[in-house]
Enzyme design. Structure first.
Site, PDB file in Angstrom:
ATOM      1  N   TYR A   1      20.293  16.284  15.744  1.00  0.00           N
ATOM      2  CA  TYR A   1      19.764  15.727  17.000  1.00  0.00           C
ATOM      3  C   TYR A   1      18.246  15.510  16.883  1.00  0.00           C
ATOM      4  O   TYR A   1      17.744  14.402  17.127  1.00  0.00           O
ATOM      5  CB  TYR A   1      20.098  16.672  18.165  1.00  0.00           C
ATOM      6  CG  TYR A   1      19.313  16.404  19.409  1.00  0.00           C
ATOM      7  CD1 TYR A   1      19.430  15.188  20.073  1.00  0.00           C
ATOM      8  CD2 TYR A   1      18.444  17.368  19.930  1.00  0.00           C
ATOM      9  CE1 TYR A   1      18.697  14.934  21.228  1.00  0.00           C
ATOM     10  CE2 TYR A   1      17.718  17.127  21.079  1.00  0.00           C
ATOM     11  CZ  TYR A   1      17.842  15.908  21.725  1.00  0.00           C
ATOM     12  OH  TYR A   1      17.115  15.663  22.855  1.00  0.00           O
TER      13      TYR A   1
ATOM     14  N   LEU B   1      22.203  26.486  28.717  1.00  0.00           N
ATOM     15  CA  LEU B   1      22.201  27.896  29.123  1.00  0.00           C
ATOM     16  C   LEU B   1      22.205  28.099  30.645  1.00  0.00           C
ATOM     17  O   LEU B   1      23.087  28.784  31.173  1.00  0.00           O
ATOM     18  CB  LEU B   1      20.988  28.605  28.490  1.00  0.00           C
ATOM     19  CG  LEU B   1      20.880  30.090  28.823  1.00  0.00           C
ATOM     20  CD1 LEU B   1      22.084  30.862  28.285  1.00  0.00           C
ATOM     21  CD2 LEU B   1      19.587  30.670  28.263  1.00  0.00           C
TER      22      LEU B   1
HETATM   23  N1  UDP Z   1      22.503  29.576  24.629  1.00  0.00           N
HETATM   24  C1  UDP Z   1      23.273  30.730  24.671  1.00  0.00           C
HETATM   25  N2  UDP Z   1      24.493  30.663  25.294  1.00  0.00           N
HETATM   26  C2  UDP Z   1      24.970  29.519  25.872  1.00  0.00           C
HETATM   27  C3  UDP Z   1      24.165  28.358  25.823  1.00  0.00           C
HETATM   28  C4  UDP Z   1      22.936  28.407  25.195  1.00  0.00           C
HETATM   29  O1  UDP Z   1      22.885  31.780  24.161  1.00  0.00           O
HETATM   30  O2  UDP Z   1      26.100  29.540  26.399  1.00  0.00           O
HETATM   31  C5  UDP Z   1      21.174  29.640  23.990  1.00  0.00           C
HETATM   32  C6  UDP Z   1      20.983  28.624  22.868  1.00  0.00           C
HETATM   33  O3  UDP Z   1      21.417  29.172  21.635  1.00  0.00           O
HETATM   34  C7  UDP Z   1      19.475  28.387  22.919  1.00  0.00           C
HETATM   35  C8  UDP Z   1      19.132  28.584  24.387  1.00  0.00           C
HETATM   36  O4  UDP Z   1      20.228  29.288  24.976  1.00  0.00           O
HETATM   37  O5  UDP Z   1      18.819  29.384  22.185  1.00  0.00           O
HETATM   38  C9  UDP Z   1      18.955  27.271  25.135  1.00  0.00           C
HETATM   39  O6  UDP Z   1      20.058  26.455  24.806  1.00  0.00           O
HETATM   40  P1  UDP Z   1      20.347  25.079  25.529  1.00  0.00           P
HETATM   41  O7  UDP Z   1      21.635  24.556  24.970  1.00  0.00           O
HETATM   42  O8  UDP Z   1      20.277  25.280  27.013  1.00  0.00           O
HETATM   43  O9  UDP Z   1      19.130  24.149  25.141  1.00  0.00           O
HETATM   44  P2  UDP Z   1      18.508  23.725  23.698  1.00  0.00           P
HETATM   45  O10 UDP Z   1      17.456  24.747  23.375  1.00  0.00           O
HETATM   46  O11 UDP Z   1      19.616  23.675  22.705  1.00  0.00           O
HETATM   47  O12 UDP Z   1      17.927  22.385  23.963  1.00  0.00           O
END
Ligand code: UDP
Length: 309
Positions: A127, A174
């Site tokens: 991405y 998250l």
């Molecule tokens: N995350 C998590 N559990 C979830 C979804 C996300 O622990 O169910 C963690 C993910 O690994 C990252 C952070 O939360 O470290 C934020 O993830 P998100 O997908 O919201 O945004 P990204 O940082 O990928 O843009």
């Protein structure tokens, strides 16, 4: 982001046309007053831009880190190839301004935190690599064709703007996931790794309110200059771990929100926190809703309102 920016543009007296193929978006997220064209941007951009537009805000993208690692073609095709066709239409019709949704994922694992814009761009996932490739293409078009372009590197967008918020068919982010647990729609949240090199072992991110981010787009449009491609990080400069986010959601919602430890997610950097001084200085951007509990509160109000409607 698209719906909130369209709403803010209309509030500020702009005319807005929204182009979306609704592959992940929703027709009812187009704010009243905007013209809506249901189409693939690569297909529609040529004819539309021939009508004469002052600027393009390019949000459309595949944007899930995990999915990008499993299905890279979807990202190189959907993000890079599509954006090149949009850039060609912009060039052909002399559209003067472009604001592009870039991402913190272009940086990868940073050497310095908070991350400045001149940090090395070494994405750890497909991405981020596709978004970086588009940033490079935009720079070339600015230099060669005089396009006035601004890339906004979003950190973790969250919150909601009234009736516009996060509505993904399959939720992976998250805060919405944690709020689904609070709503009783999921039993627990999984924390993707508790052995990261951070204080509590969970990943650290810089969460930013969608309304603050939208305001930066309006400033970027106003400040785009012919032949220049400027890049700005947009975050609050404060990192919150996954555990801290869950704890804030517990405080805001009053629900216990059970959390379980799960394996790391492929492609995740441990820490992403923005240095946004450049946007503050050059765009006079100032986030107004920087408090994580305000961000979670607005997301929670949106989530509950949708549940009741
Ligand atoms: N995350 C998590 N559990 C979830 C979804 C996300 O622990 O169910 C963690 C993910 O690994 C990252 C952070 O939360 O470290 C934020 O993830 P998100 O997908 O919201 O945004 P990204 O940082 O990928 O843009």
């Amino acid at each position: 982001m698209g719906s909130v920016c369209a709403a803010r543009l209309l509030e500020n007296g702009h005319q807005v046309t929204v182009v979306d193929d609704l592959s992940t978006g929703h027709a009812d997220a187009v704010p009243p007053g905007a013209t809506f064209v249901r189409a693939d941007i690569a297909e529609a951009a040529g004819d539309l831009l021939a009508e004469g537009y002052d600027g393009v805000l390019h949000f459309a993208a595949k944007s899930l880190v995990g999915e990008s690692m499993e299905d890279p073609h979807k990202y190189w095709q959907g993000n890079v190839v599509t954006s090149l066709r949009l850039l060609e239409a912009v060039r052909e019709h002399g559209t003067p301004r472009l604001v592009f949704s870039s991402t913190a994922a272009t940086y990868g694992e940073p050497d310095v935190v908070p991350i400045p814009e001149d940090a090395p761009a070494r994405p750890t996932n497909t991405y981020g690599a596709t978004k970086l490739a588009i940033d490079h293409a935009i720079s070339s078009y600015a230099t060669a064709h005089g396009l006035g372009a601004v890339s906004l590197r979003y950190f973790n967008v969250a919150g909601a703007h009234g009736s516009f918020g996060e509505r993904h068919a399959v939720e992976t982010h998250l805060i919405p996931i944690v709020l689904q647990v609070a709503l009783g729609k999921r039993e627990q949240v999984q924390m993707y790794g508790t052995d990261w090199p951070t204080e509590d072992g969970t990943c650290v991110r810089d969460y930013i309110h969608v309304t603050d981010l939208a305001d930066a787009h309006l400033l970027a449009l106003e400040n785009a200059r012919p032949g220049e491609h400027r890049i700005y990080n947009l975050g609050n400069g404060t990192g919150f771990s996954v555990q801290q986010v869950i704890e804030t959601c517990r405080e805001v919602t009053g629900h216990p929100i059970p959390a379980a430890v799960a394996p790391r997610r492929a492609g995740d950097p441990a820490t992403l926190v923005a240095a946004s001084d450049r946007a503050r200085e050059e765009l006079s951007w100032k986030p107004k809703l920087a408090d994580l509990s305000v961000i979670v509160r607005d997301a929670w109000e949106f989530t509950r309102a949708r549940e009741q409607s």
